[in-house]
Design an enzyme around this catalytic site. Structure first.
Site, PDB file in Angstrom:
ATOM      1  N   HIS A 112       0.820  -1.218   0.000  1.00 47.81           N
ATOM      2  CA  HIS A 112       0.000   0.000   0.000  1.00 47.81           C
ATOM      3  C   HIS A 112       0.853   1.266   0.000  1.00 47.81           C
ATOM      4  O   HIS A 112       0.331   2.361  -0.153  1.00 47.81           O
ATOM      5  CB  HIS A 112      -0.991  -0.004   1.173  1.00 47.81           C
ATOM      6  CG  HIS A 112      -0.376   0.110   2.529  1.00 47.81           C
ATOM      7  ND1 HIS A 112      -0.040  -1.000   3.287  1.00 47.81           N
ATOM      8  CD2 HIS A 112      -0.045   1.176   3.274  1.00 47.81           C
ATOM      9  CE1 HIS A 112       0.461  -0.599   4.445  1.00 47.81           C
ATOM     10  NE2 HIS A 112       0.476   0.708   4.457  1.00 47.81           N
ATOM     11  N   ASP A 146       0.236  -7.951   0.850  1.00 47.54           N
ATOM     12  CA  ASP A 146       0.518  -6.522   0.955  1.00 47.54           C
ATOM     13  C   ASP A 146       2.036  -6.343   0.937  1.00 47.54           C
ATOM     14  O   ASP A 146       2.693  -6.273   1.972  1.00 47.54           O
ATOM     15  CB  ASP A 146      -0.081  -5.956   2.250  1.00 47.54           C
ATOM     16  CG  ASP A 146       0.124  -4.448   2.386  1.00 47.54           C
ATOM     17  OD1 ASP A 146       0.515  -3.820   1.385  1.00 47.54           O
ATOM     18  OD2 ASP A 146      -0.106  -3.912   3.486  1.00 47.54           O
ATOM     19  N   SER A 228       4.532   1.426   8.227  1.00 42.40           N
ATOM     20  CA  SER A 228       4.184   0.511   7.144  1.00 42.40           C
ATOM     21  C   SER A 228       5.394   0.180   6.283  1.00 42.40           C
ATOM     22  O   SER A 228       6.167   1.062   5.899  1.00 42.40           O
ATOM     23  CB  SER A 228       3.108   1.128   6.253  1.00 42.40           C
ATOM     24  OG  SER A 228       1.886   1.203   6.930  1.00 42.40           O
TER      25      SER A 228
END
Length: 452
Positions: A112, A146, A228
């Site tokens: 992402h 992801d 992230s």
């Protein structure tokens, strides 16, 4: 002999102050011999801020000389857990350095963070480190996982096997490992730094609202926004890439979701950048014993690390109807004969070095009874207090469980979960029962484990 100049020191100082930051700004300062301010801009910069700066400086007249120059670099190191920025978006964290089969240089991060194709990627010092999601084919943020890839295509940057511990000595990665429930892990990210805990569940599906991601593992190491893509390690082994999380650092019952790193390496045929004593050795991760049913399609992805990619795969003892793909290590097909086989798989790297793993594969006949299971619902337990939970099921010949609280186990024959919890937290468990013909049924529920 004195020389009269056109611009005095005050005019030159005003021109220097007119230089404002822009992505394409390379260098600036007074050129006393030419009696002007020299400003160098990156010849390859095409962003609006750089163009606006150039127009404004040229509008000051000949007190400023605007020239083009190649971008200068300090020596930078790509290190797990450090900050990187996709374009002008919010910052993310580096996962792990990796090398392609053609020698190309990359680092892994969250999918992402790499949604946009061919996006400039900037390192911890603000200088460009590379290109994110080159060609639009190097980012996954869907059911598959992801994870994403940044090409390190700037010459001033080097790859490192290190992971930043934010205060201690860097961890030098020597290989990777699959996450398992109860594994001790530590997570590194540019916002919350170095945080440690344990893996509480594996092979989980997570609904983020805009996307559902399968195959993630869950930990109780806290995280915050901007972490992230960061690194999860167990000892000196790479384990995962940070995907998301619930309660943040400072809140009770933190939890984080992570992408197993092996899947990302296999997707793009990458070799992890490692240190230590690993070179030359090829290791095949054992998938554990497998089961299947005659007439039902089967698939198993094998993983290898070390040596020099790419790997060539082979196998002996596969059940009838199954075959291994020599380039990907994926075993697939439809079993045609019942029985138990002893399987050995081999990965051979480009230099001829091999690694093997052996496991059993049982193929059951079709038919038999179909099991059912009663979901026991959410459970409450306490650290240090024994627990007994009978799982209610019918037509079951075997019970299995994943994600149980630390200290608990399930009896494979009776389905009784018992033991004494040794760690507090929220755990998501899945109990699976198998019928005589190989059919299965599952129930998923949570445990809230507290201190008294």
């Amino acid at each position: 002999m004195p020389v009269r100049v056109r611009h005095d020191q005050a005019a030159l100082a005003r021109a220097v102050r007119a230089v404002t930051p822009a992505p394409g700004l390379v260098s600036w300062g007074v050129d006393p011999r030419r009696n002007r301010v020299r400003v160098a801009l990156d010849a390859r910069a095409d962003d609006p801020a750089t163009a606006a700066l150039a127009r404004r400086l040229r509008g000051l007249g000949d007190v400023v000389s605007v020239v083009t120059a190649a971008r200068q670099h300090q020596q930078g190191t790509v290190r797990g857990g450090d900050k990187w920025v996709p374009g002008s978006e919010g910052a993310c964290s580096v996962g792990f350095s990796a090398v392609g089969s053609d020698g190309s240089r990359h680092f892994l991060t969250a999918g992402h963070c790499t949604n946009d194709a061919n996006q400039a990627a900037y390192g911890y010092d603000g200088s460009r480190v590379g290109t994110s999601n080159t060609g639009g084919t190097h980012s996954v943020n869907a059911r598959e996982g992801d994870f994403g890839l940044v090409d390190v295509d700037q010459p001033g940057w080097t790859l490192s096997p290190d992971v930043n511990t934010y205060g201690g000595s860097d961890v030098v990665v020597t290989g990777y490992a699959q996450p398992v429930t109860g594994m001790s892990i530590c997570r590194s990210g540019q916002t919350s730094g170095w945080r440690c805990g344990t893996v509480t569940a594996v092979n989980q599906s997570v609904d983020y609202g805009n996307v559902v991601v399968d195959g993630l593992f869950i930990t109780n190491a806290c995280s915050q926004g901007g972490d992230s893509g960061g690194s999860y390690v167990s000892g000196d082994k790479a384990v995962g890439i940070h995907s998301g999380g619930g309660n943040a650092c400072g809140q009770s019952n933190p939890n984080t979701d992570a992408q197993p790193v092996g899947e990302a390496l296999a997707k793009w045929n990458l070799t992890l950048s490692t240190g230590g004593t690993q070179p030359g050795k090829v290791t095949v991760a054992s998938p554990g014993d497998q089961t299947g049913t005659v007439g039902q399609a089967a698939s198993l992805t094998l993983r290898a690390s070390g040596g020099t990619a790419p790997y060539t795969w082979s196998a002996t003892g596969l059940p009838s109807g199954l075959r291994i793909d020599a380039s990907t290590g994926v075993v697939s097909g439809t079993p045609s004969t019942a029985g138990t086989s002893s399987v050995t798989v081999t990965a051979r790297d480009k230099n001829g070095t091999t690694g093997t793993a052996s496991f059993g594969w049982t193929i059951r006949t079709t038919g038999g009874t179909t099991p059912t299971i009663v979901n026991p619902g959410s459970q409450t337990a306490y650290v240090g207090t024994p627990v007994t939970l009978p799982i209610q099921a019918s037509n079951a010949v075997r019970y299995q469980a994943t994600g149980l609280p630390t200290g608990l186990r399930i009896d494979a024959a009776t389905g009784v979960v018992s033991g004494t919890p040794s760690q507090w937290g929220i755990f998501t468990s899945t109990v699976t029962v198998t019928g005589s013909g190989g059919a299965t049924a599952s129930a998923r529920f949570t445990w809230n484990v507290w201190f008294r």
